[in-house]
Every structure is written in structure tokens, then in C-alpha cells.
Design a protein around this motif. Structure first.
Motif, mmCIF file in Angstrom:
data_model
loop_
_atom_site.group_PDB
_atom_site.id
_atom_site.type_symbol
_atom_site.label_atom_id
_atom_site.label_comp_id
_atom_site.label_asym_id
_atom_site.label_seq_id
_atom_site.Cartn_x
_atom_site.Cartn_y
_atom_site.Cartn_z
ATOM 1 N N TYR A 117 55.107 69.825 22.532
ATOM 2 C CA TYR A 117 54.259 69.874 21.342
ATOM 3 C C TYR A 117 52.816 69.953 21.794
ATOM 4 O O TYR A 117 52.398 69.246 22.709
ATOM 5 N N PHE A 118 52.075 70.809 21.132
ATOM 6 C CA PHE A 118 50.719 71.123 21.598
ATOM 7 C C PHE A 118 49.760 70.968 20.420
ATOM 8 O O PHE A 118 49.932 71.601 19.379
ATOM 9 N N MET A 119 48.767 70.118 20.616
ATOM 10 C CA MET A 119 47.844 69.796 19.539
ATOM 11 C C MET A 119 46.409 70.026 19.960
ATOM 12 O O MET A 119 46.071 69.975 21.157
ATOM 13 N N TRP A 120 45.583 70.269 18.988
ATOM 14 C CA TRP A 120 44.140 70.274 19.178
ATOM 15 C C TRP A 120 43.523 69.282 18.205
ATOM 16 O O TRP A 120 43.854 69.271 17.019
ATOM 17 N N TYR A 121 42.640 68.458 18.745
ATOM 18 C CA TYR A 121 41.903 67.505 17.943
ATOM 19 C C TYR A 121 40.417 67.854 17.994
ATOM 20 O O TYR A 121 39.916 68.355 18.999
ATOM 21 N N ARG A 122 39.735 67.505 16.913
ATOM 22 C CA ARG A 122 38.292 67.624 16.861
ATOM 23 C C ARG A 122 37.740 66.216 16.731
ATOM 24 O O ARG A 122 38.227 65.415 15.936
ATOM 25 N N GLN A 123 36.726 65.927 17.520
ATOM 26 C CA GLN A 123 36.122 64.592 17.470
ATOM 27 C C GLN A 123 34.622 64.721 17.303
ATOM 28 O O GLN A 123 33.921 65.187 18.204
ATOM 29 N N TYR A 124 34.153 64.278 16.151
ATOM 30 C CA TYR A 124 32.725 64.221 15.915
ATOM 31 C C TYR A 124 32.177 62.948 16.555
ATOM 32 O O TYR A 124 32.904 61.967 16.778
ATOM 33 N N SER A 125 30.877 62.972 16.821
ATOM 34 C CA SER A 125 30.239 61.842 17.471
ATOM 35 C C SER A 125 30.484 60.554 16.682
ATOM 36 O O SER A 125 30.356 60.530 15.454
ATOM 37 N N ARG A 126 30.888 59.526 17.376
ATOM 38 C CA ARG A 126 31.109 58.202 16.799
ATOM 39 C C ARG A 126 32.254 58.163 15.778
ATOM 40 O O ARG A 126 32.281 57.314 14.892
ATOM 41 N N LYS A 127 33.178 59.092 15.919
ATOM 42 C CA LYS A 127 34.360 59.116 15.062
ATOM 43 C C LYS A 127 35.600 59.212 15.926
ATOM 44 O O LYS A 127 35.538 59.578 17.097
ATOM 45 N N GLY A 128 36.739 58.870 15.343
ATOM 46 C CA GLY A 128 37.994 59.064 16.036
ATOM 47 C C GLY A 128 38.418 60.524 16.008
ATOM 48 O O GLY A 128 37.933 61.304 15.189
ATOM 49 N N PRO A 129 39.307 60.922 16.897
ATOM 50 C CA PRO A 129 39.804 62.307 16.886
ATOM 51 C C PRO A 129 40.538 62.617 15.581
ATOM 52 O O PRO A 129 41.207 61.758 15.015
ATOM 53 N N GLU A 130 40.410 63.847 15.160
ATOM 54 C CA GLU A 130 41.039 64.322 13.930
ATOM 55 C C GLU A 130 41.929 65.510 14.288
ATOM 56 O O GLU A 130 41.472 66.465 14.933
ATOM 57 N N LEU A 131 43.187 65.433 13.887
ATOM 58 C CA LEU A 131 44.099 66.528 14.206
ATOM 59 C C LEU A 131 43.665 67.805 13.514
ATOM 60 O O LEU A 131 43.455 67.838 12.303
ATOM 61 N N LEU A 132 43.540 68.834 14.319
ATOM 62 C CA LEU A 132 43.109 70.137 13.808
ATOM 63 C C LEU A 132 44.306 71.078 13.640
ATOM 64 O O LEU A 132 44.505 71.674 12.594
ATOM 65 N N MET A 133 45.093 71.181 14.687
ATOM 66 C CA MET A 133 46.240 72.078 14.661
ATOM 67 C C MET A 133 47.304 71.580 15.621
ATOM 68 O O MET A 133 46.995 70.903 16.593
ATOM 69 N N TYR A 134 48.526 71.944 15.330
ATOM 70 C CA TYR A 134 49.605 71.649 16.264
ATOM 71 C C TYR A 134 50.586 72.818 16.266
ATOM 72 O O TYR A 134 50.702 73.558 15.291
ATOM 73 N N THR A 135 51.286 72.957 17.348
ATOM 74 C CA THR A 135 52.343 73.956 17.430
ATOM 75 C C THR A 135 53.364 73.489 18.449
ATOM 76 O O THR A 135 53.074 72.618 19.273
#
Lengths: 115, 110
Positions: B32-50
Motif C-alpha cells: 500500500y502506497f500513500m502520500w501525506y501532506r504536512q503543513y507547518s505545525r500540523k499533523g500529516p494529512e492523507l492525500l492519496m493512496y493506492t
């Protein structure tokens, strides 16, 4: 997806003391995870916390230093014990949405500075 | 050698550019392959998975997986200043634990 409330958001602590971080989820989840993210680095898994059982720790992390509680399906705590400046980091809890092996939801993190 | 290597960056592009973010991995057990986006001072947010080789598109974002080459990519089209963040790849085995790349910090300049 689940909403996670993590407290405190930040703290400055004296070396030798302990800090307990709380993670509250708005829905019941089976698996909760605790991560550490050191400045400029990626996430390192500390332990996996399942309700009703002892937490499972990753290599390099021990229960005496990072005791974890998981009293129910919506709540967990991580304690950082006998802190040193090397423990300064961001600590994050995350949950797996039931039935998936991907796509975890994260809290906003606790930014810990040990002085 | 790390199980997951991510292009380190940082990356700075003008608004509207196409961005390519890349990770390579060595463990064939990753499914399983995911991409997360993390803004400064925030936790990672799931962007996409495949979970399969090929492309998956979601708006301006395309995730690409090549299992034979053990290579994954995230493409961002028409990049916006709001895309400025750190992007993390994450890979899971069937056991469910995620292994993260070190992240690539992207800045999109207006």
C-alpha cells in the motif's frame, strides 16, 4: 474520517520530569499509533496501542521510558518519562480507520521541548 | 540502507508549475502506497493512496506506482501557493505499519 484531539499542543519541560500526552478520537478505533517526529526528520513509530492489551513497542523504544495506556476504543495516553533534551520532538498519535491497511489519520501533534 | 528513500528537496517552483515528488523502496512486501501532506505545525494529512501499479488521479494530484522498479511518485499539476507543505510518502505491508520517507518540502511561489 476520524477526528483526533491531542493535548497538550506544546510544552516546555524540565529534564528529569515526565509529560503525559492525551489522544482523544471522536469514534471507536481498534489500532492507535504513537509516532515521534524529530526536527527535519520523518516519522518514527514508537508503539502500537490496542485496547485491552499491552502496547507493542518498536525497536529502540521501551515501556519504562514511554508507557502507554489504552483504556478504551477512543482514548490513549503516551507518557515521556525522565525526560532529557534528546526527547525534544513532536509526538503524534494516529489511528487506523477500521478495515484499512492504509491511510492513517493523525492528530496535530505535541511539540515538546526539554530544557 | 533505509527501506524508503525520498528525494530530499527542498523544492521551490513558480505557481502553475508541475511538481514531481518521488520515493524509492527496497522491500517487496510493501503493498500500500500513500502520500501525506504536512503543513507547518500540523499533523500529516492523507492525500492519496493506492495499492497497485499504475496511476491514480484525484483532481490536480496523480499518484504513480511502479512496483517492478520499486518507485512511486506524486505529481501536482497547476501548483498553487496553498500546496506549499512537506510531502511524505508512506508504505505499508499487510501488517499495517507504515514506513515513512523523510519528506520533501515544497514551496510554490506566487
Amino acid at each position: 474520517s476520524a477526528v483526533i484531539s491531542q493535548k497538550p499542543s506544546r510544552d516546555i519541560c524540565q529534564r528529569g520530569t515526565s509529560l503525559t500526552i492525551q489522544c482523544q478520537v471522536d469514534s471507536q478505533v481498534t489500532m492507535m499509533f504513537w509516532y515521534r517526529q524529530q526536527p527535519g526528520q520523518s516519522l518514527t513509530l514508537i508503539a502500537t496501542a490496542n485496547q485491552g492489551s499491552e502496547a507493542t513497542y518498536e525497536s529502540g523504544f521501551v515501556i519504562d521510558k514511554f508507557p502507554i495506556s489504552r483504556p478504551n476504543l477512543t482514548f490513549s495516553t503516551l507518557t515521556v518519562s525522565n525526560m532529557s533534551p534528546e526527547d525534544s520532538s513532536i509526538y503524534l498519535c494516529s489511528v487506523e480507520e477500521d478495515g484499512t491497511y492504509y491511510g492513517y489519520t493523525f492528530g496535530s501533534g505535541t511539540r515538546l521541548t526539554v530544557v | 540502507q533505509k527501506e524508503v528513500e525520498q528525494d530530499p528537496g527542498p523544492l521551490s517552483v513558480p505557481e502553475g508549475a508541475i511538481v514531481s515528488l518521488n520515493c524509492t523502496y527496497s522491500n517487496s512486501a510493501f503493498q500500500y502506497f500513500m502520500w501525506y501532506r504536512q503543513y507547518s505545525r500540523k499533523g500529516p494529512e492523507l492525500l492519496m493512496y493506492t495499492y497497485s501499479s499504475g496511476n491514480k488521479e484525484d483532481g490536480r494530484f496523480t499518484a504513480q506506482v511502479d512496483k517492478s522498479s520499486k518507485y512511486i511518485s506524486l505529481f501536482i499539476r497547476d501548483s498553487q501557493p496553498s500546496d506549499s507543505a512537506t510531502y511524505l510518502c508512506a508504505l505499508n505491508t499487510n501488517a499495517g505499519k507504515s514506513t515513512f520517507g523523510d519528506g520533501t518540502t515544497l514551496t510554490v511561489k506566487p
